[in-house]
Design a protein around this motif. Structure first.
Motif: not given
Length: 190
Positions: A86-100
């Motif tokens: 549920e927390a990961l679904q708050s990340i924009p779709f394009a940034n899910l696999q990007v280091t942050d």
């Protein structure tokens, strides 16, 4: 009663009993006269059987405690995995696999590597910067992002608009001295 009177009463009671066997016959009921005690071997056998039974019950109760402890940890890990999805679904779709490493939510700061796997299903592996602690138990979690090929072009790309999230939660099981993992999967669309 006086001492002398006691002796007279005893004398009257045991009159005619010259041996223990005669007295036994005189004062005991027919069933009690024929009753015998248990031998030492019989008592030892009975105690051994009882001990085996008690050990079996103790073994079952220990198994029950271990199963309950594992079930509690599995339940907590599954709950954490669902919460992380549920927390990961708050990340924009394009940034899910990007280091942050500077995400505003500390629990979503992550380091990602990839892509790995075939072009039809590239996989990115992400490791969050901090474990989750519940009471005295520490759970670590990682997740993978797999791009899914929707248009049948034999290559999954960001533009296909569908990603699979696999969240794995791991903990150390102190009773079995092993590491346990549970994985929860969902699909995220653009």
């Amino acid at each position: 009663m006086s001492k002398g009177l006691n002796m007279i009463v005893e004398k009257k009671i045991f009159e005619g009993c010259n041996m223990k066997v005669d007295c036994k016959k005189k004062f005991l009921s027919p069933d009690a006269r024929d009753a015998r005690g248990f031998s030492l071997v019989e008592v030892l056998v009975a105690m051994s059987i009882l001990a085996v039974g008690i050990l079996g019950v103790m073994s079952l109760s220990a198994t029950g405690v271990n199963t309950g402890f594992f079930a509690q940890n599995m339940s907590q890990a599954t709950s954490i995995a669902q919460d992380r999805i549920e927390a990961l679904q708050s990340i924009p779709f394009a940034n899910l696999q990007v280091t942050d490493a500077t995400a505003t939510r500390i629990d979503l700061r992550r380091t990602c590597a990839g892509p790995g796997g075939p072009a039809t299903r590239p996989v990115y592996t992400c490791t969050p910067s901090a474990p989750i602690v519940l009471g005295t138990r520490s759970f670590t979690w990682t997740y993978t992002v797999t791009l899914l090929d929707l248009d049948g072009s034999a290559a999954a790309v960001e533009g296909d608009g569908l990603k699979r999230l696999d969240v794995a939660v791991t903990w150390a099981d102190t009773l079995s001295r092993t590491t346990k993992t549970t994985t929860t999967t969902t699909v995220v669309a653009k």
